[in-house]
Design a protein around this motif. Structure first.
Motif, PDB file in Angstrom:
ATOM      1  N   LYS A   1      -6.173   9.076   9.515  1.00 40.34           N
ATOM      2  CA  LYS A   1      -5.710   7.994   8.672  1.00 40.34           C
ATOM      3  C   LYS A   1      -4.953   6.773   9.463  1.00 40.34           C
ATOM      4  N   SER A   2      -5.561   6.634  10.499  1.00 43.06           N
ATOM      5  CA  SER A   2      -4.907   5.613  11.435  1.00 43.06           C
ATOM      6  C   SER A   2      -5.346   4.167  10.801  1.00 43.06           C
ATOM      7  N   ALA A   3      -6.643   4.182  10.256  1.00 46.28           N
ATOM      8  CA  ALA A   3      -6.877   2.602   9.467  1.00 46.28           C
ATOM      9  C   ALA A   3      -5.791   2.415   8.462  1.00 46.28           C
ATOM     10  N   ASP A   4      -5.529   3.250   7.879  1.00 42.34           N
ATOM     11  CA  ASP A   4      -4.378   3.100   6.668  1.00 42.34           C
ATOM     12  C   ASP A   4      -3.142   2.676   7.247  1.00 42.34           C
ATOM     13  N   ALA A   5      -2.655   3.338   8.443  1.00 44.66           N
ATOM     14  CA  ALA A   5      -1.402   3.109   9.149  1.00 44.66           C
ATOM     15  C   ALA A   5      -1.319   1.654   9.816  1.00 44.66           C
ATOM     16  N   THR A   6      -2.560   1.287  10.082  1.00 44.82           N
ATOM     17  CA  THR A   6      -2.732  -0.030  10.436  1.00 44.82           C
ATOM     18  C   THR A   6      -2.732  -1.106   9.568  1.00 44.82           C
ATOM     19  N   ASP A   7      -3.026  -0.710   8.394  1.00 43.79           N
ATOM     20  CA  ASP A   7      -3.132  -1.863   7.301  1.00 43.79           C
ATOM     21  C   ASP A   7      -1.799  -1.725   6.681  1.00 43.79           C
ATOM     22  N   ALA A   8      -0.983  -0.561   6.584  1.00 45.77           N
ATOM     23  CA  ALA A   8       0.343  -0.633   6.176  1.00 45.77           C
ATOM     24  C   ALA A   8       1.247  -1.245   7.000  1.00 45.77           C
TER      25      ALA A   8
ATOM     26  N   VAL B   1       1.807   9.921  10.913  1.00 42.69           N
ATOM     27  CA  VAL B   1       0.178   9.888  10.277  1.00 42.69           C
ATOM     28  C   VAL B   1      -0.524  10.520  11.133  1.00 42.69           C
TER      29      VAL B   1
ATOM     30  N   LEU C   1       1.051   4.047   1.839  1.00 49.30           N
ATOM     31  CA  LEU C   1       1.518   4.481   3.099  1.00 49.30           C
ATOM     32  C   LEU C   1       2.557   3.384   3.570  1.00 49.30           C
TER      33      LEU C   1
ATOM     34  N   PRO D   1       0.655  -1.443   0.097  1.00 44.72           N
ATOM     35  CA  PRO D   1      -0.024  -0.228   0.090  1.00 44.72           C
ATOM     36  C   PRO D   1       0.835   1.222  -0.018  1.00 44.72           C
TER      37      PRO D   1
END
Length: 170
Positions: free
Chosen positions: A74-81, A70, A46, A44
């Motif tokens: 955008k914490s959900a994106d950070a978790t996915d990354a 982050v 991020l 991803p």
């Protein structure tokens, strides 16, 4: 028989397939710069940012520092990354002095990605298999040809300027 193999393969992209591989297989794959570059392109956006920020950092970076890169929305994106980087073995979670949780890029991946991004290392293709150019020209021939072409362009330019001035003054 083709239906049984396609039914067994549930991976829709490279990342999903790599997640199914054993850790030692992933480590062997990361010994090749081209593979590191391909994996880097698939993570991803991020996660790419995390990798680029940590690419030249050899020491573990505290998790709190990485999370501060982050914004909260955008914490959900950070978790996915971070999950993608962990699942692929691109970074390793460690602890530094004081018991702080931290991350460091997998050394082999980091070094080979540097090679891939900066163009170093050995060639990825076998250049001996590439056919020689049948239309290869000598440097002297190319110099002569370029001079002839330039003279043609220059002559046409002067001719147009001359005709323009002739129409203007007469």
């Amino acid at each position: 028989m083709a239906t049984s193999t396609s039914a067994a393969l549930k991976c829709s992209n490279l990342t999903d397939y790599l997640k199914t591989l054993p850790k030692d297989t992933l480590e062997r794959l990361y010994h090749h710069p081209a593979t590191c570059l391909a994996v880097f392109r698939e993570v991803p956006a991020l996660a790419k940012q995390y990798v680029m920020r940590l690419l030249y950092v050899e020491h573990p970076v505290p998790r709190a520092v990485v999370e501060s890169w982050v914004t909260t929305n955008k914490s959900a994106d950070a978790t996915d990354a971070s999950a993608a980087l962990t699942d692929l073995g691109l970074w390793i979670e460690t602890s530094i002095s004081g018991g702080l949780s931290s991350w460091v890029l997998y050394k082999v991946f980091r070094e080979n990605l540097k090679i891939a991004l900066t163009g170093g290392g050995t060639q990825w293709i076998i250049s001996g298999l590439v056919d020689q150019d049948p239309n290869k020209r000598a440097v002297s021939y190319l110099d002569q040809y370029s001079k002839e072409r330039w003279n043609t362009v220059r002559f046409r330019l002067f001719a147009r300027v001359y005709y323009f001035l002739a129409e203007f003054y007469f």
